[in-house]
Design an enzyme around this catalytic site. Structure first.
Site, short mmCIF file in Angstrom:
data_model
loop_
_atom_site.label_atom_id
_atom_site.label_comp_id
_atom_site.label_asym_id
_atom_site.label_seq_id
_atom_site.Cartn_x
_atom_site.Cartn_y
_atom_site.Cartn_z
N LYS A 95 -23.61 32.58 75.12
CA LYS A 95 -22.14 32.60 75.22
C LYS A 95 -21.75 32.80 76.67
O LYS A 95 -22.48 33.46 77.42
CB LYS A 95 -21.60 33.80 74.42
CG LYS A 95 -21.61 33.56 72.93
CD LYS A 95 -20.28 33.01 72.48
CE LYS A 95 -20.44 32.30 71.16
NZ LYS A 95 -19.33 31.46 70.80
N LEU A 97 -19.55 34.70 79.22
CA LEU A 97 -18.78 35.95 79.25
C LEU A 97 -17.46 35.74 79.99
O LEU A 97 -17.41 34.98 80.96
CB LEU A 97 -19.60 37.04 79.94
CG LEU A 97 -20.88 37.48 79.20
CD1 LEU A 97 -21.77 38.33 80.10
CD2 LEU A 97 -20.53 38.24 77.92
N ASN A 111 -29.23 37.33 84.57
CA ASN A 111 -29.57 36.32 83.56
C ASN A 111 -30.87 35.64 83.95
O ASN A 111 -31.20 35.54 85.12
CB ASN A 111 -28.43 35.29 83.51
CG ASN A 111 -28.69 34.19 82.50
OD1 ASN A 111 -29.17 34.44 81.38
ND2 ASN A 111 -28.39 32.95 82.86
N HIS A 113 -32.87 31.93 83.50
CA HIS A 113 -32.62 30.54 83.12
C HIS A 113 -33.88 29.72 83.39
O HIS A 113 -34.52 29.89 84.43
CB HIS A 113 -31.44 29.98 83.92
CG HIS A 113 -31.06 28.59 83.51
ND1 HIS A 113 -30.42 28.33 82.32
CD2 HIS A 113 -31.29 27.40 84.10
CE1 HIS A 113 -30.25 27.01 82.21
NE2 HIS A 113 -30.77 26.43 83.26
N SER A 140 -35.52 30.97 86.92
CA SER A 140 -34.75 31.75 87.90
C SER A 140 -34.13 32.96 87.23
O SER A 140 -33.66 32.87 86.09
CB SER A 140 -33.59 30.92 88.47
OG SER A 140 -34.00 29.63 88.86
N ASP A 149 -24.66 29.78 84.43
CA ASP A 149 -25.95 29.79 85.12
C ASP A 149 -25.79 29.72 86.64
O ASP A 149 -26.47 28.96 87.33
CB ASP A 149 -26.84 28.62 84.62
CG ASP A 149 -27.14 28.74 83.13
OD1 ASP A 149 -27.32 29.87 82.66
OD2 ASP A 149 -27.18 27.70 82.45
C1 GAR Z 1 -35.28 31.29 77.57
O1 GAR Z 1 -36.05 30.20 77.98
C2 GAR Z 1 -34.17 31.55 78.57
O2 GAR Z 1 -34.54 31.30 79.88
C3 GAR Z 1 -33.12 30.55 78.12
O3 GAR Z 1 -33.15 30.62 76.72
C4 GAR Z 1 -34.49 30.95 76.31
C5 GAR Z 1 -34.41 32.11 75.36
O4 GAR Z 1 -35.66 32.40 74.79
N1 GAR Z 1 -31.84 30.88 78.65
C6 GAR Z 1 -30.93 29.97 79.00
O5 GAR Z 1 -31.09 28.76 78.83
C7 GAR Z 1 -29.64 30.52 79.62
N2 GAR Z 1 -28.83 29.49 80.11
P1 GAR Z 1 -35.89 33.79 74.04
O6 GAR Z 1 -34.70 33.97 73.08
O7 GAR Z 1 -37.17 33.62 73.29
O8 GAR Z 1 -35.94 34.87 75.07
#
Ligand code: GAR
Length: 193
Positions: A95, A97, A111, A113, A140, A149
């Site tokens: 989401k 924020l 965060n 990413h 990152s 992001d």
């Molecule tokens: C992870 O790869 C994280 O980097 C990505 O979602 C996945 C969550 O995995 N986040 C994003 O894409 C944020 N924009 P997880 O629920 O197993 O931690």
């Protein structure tokens, strides 16, 4: 950026939306002696998030929040303040924020990413990386601002893409790096103050 003073362990909240393997990894990290954080509360926008199991299993409080409702967000702010939360780690939290929320925790939200930001913000990262025949990808950790992001990078890890890689293999290889990068980034933040 707000100073995060490293006395005892820093009360931390992890926000998730789904699988929660980064949460699982951060819980493991938080239990280490050299970890600057203690995870007090897990927040999810999704009551079915698999990752909530890791909170339950480890006796960590959790709360489901409907981020489309102002009243719930205000209530969340109260809960976070009541728990003296000084760091928010977004871990697969999908989401965006609100500006107001970010302002309330300025410099205290980070965060992870799965790309070498500023490249490939948003979803379907690995698919887009492969479509573009990139030679490298990575992950990152960054401070969160009002944009998706976006925000100052804390640490990045670059990996080579192999000819045989597909979305699944890349996702797994990047995730493995995420599990190392998130704790390292948290340590870096606290070492800088
Ligand atoms: C992870 O790869 C994280 O980097 C990505 O979602 C996945 C969550 O995995 N986040 C994003 O894409 C944020 N924009 P997880 O629920 O197993 O931690």
């Amino acid at each position: 950026m707000v100073k995060l003073i490293g006395v005892n362990k820093i009360n931390t909240s992890v926000f998730i939306s789904g699988r929660g393997t980064n949460l699982k990894n951060l819980i493991k990290f938080s239990k280490k002696k050299n970890s600057p954080i203690k995870i007090n509360i897990v927040i999810s926008n999704n009551k079915k998030a698999y990752g909530l199991r890791y909170a339950k299993k480890n006796g960590i409080k959790f709360k489901i929040i409907d981020f489309s409702k102002k009243r719930e967000i205000n209530n969340l702010l109260n809960v976070l303040n009541f728990n003296n939360i000084r760091l928010i780690c977004l871990a697969g939290f999908l989401k965006i924020l609100s500006k107001e929320f970010i302002k309330s925790f300025k410099g205290k939200i980070i965060n992870i990413h799965p790309s070498l930001l500023p490249k490939y913000k948003g979803l379907n990262t690995h698919y887009r990386v492969l479509e573009n025949n990139e030679k490298f990808t990575g992950c990152s950790v960054h401070f969160v601002n009002e944009k998706l992001d976006d925000g100052k990078i804390i640490l990045q890890k670059k990996i080579k893409i192999f000819k045989k890689d597909n979305v699944k293999s890349l996702k797994m290889r990047v995730l493995k790096e995420e599990y190392k990068l998130y704790p390292k980034s948290i340590i870096k933040i606290f070492n800088n103050y």
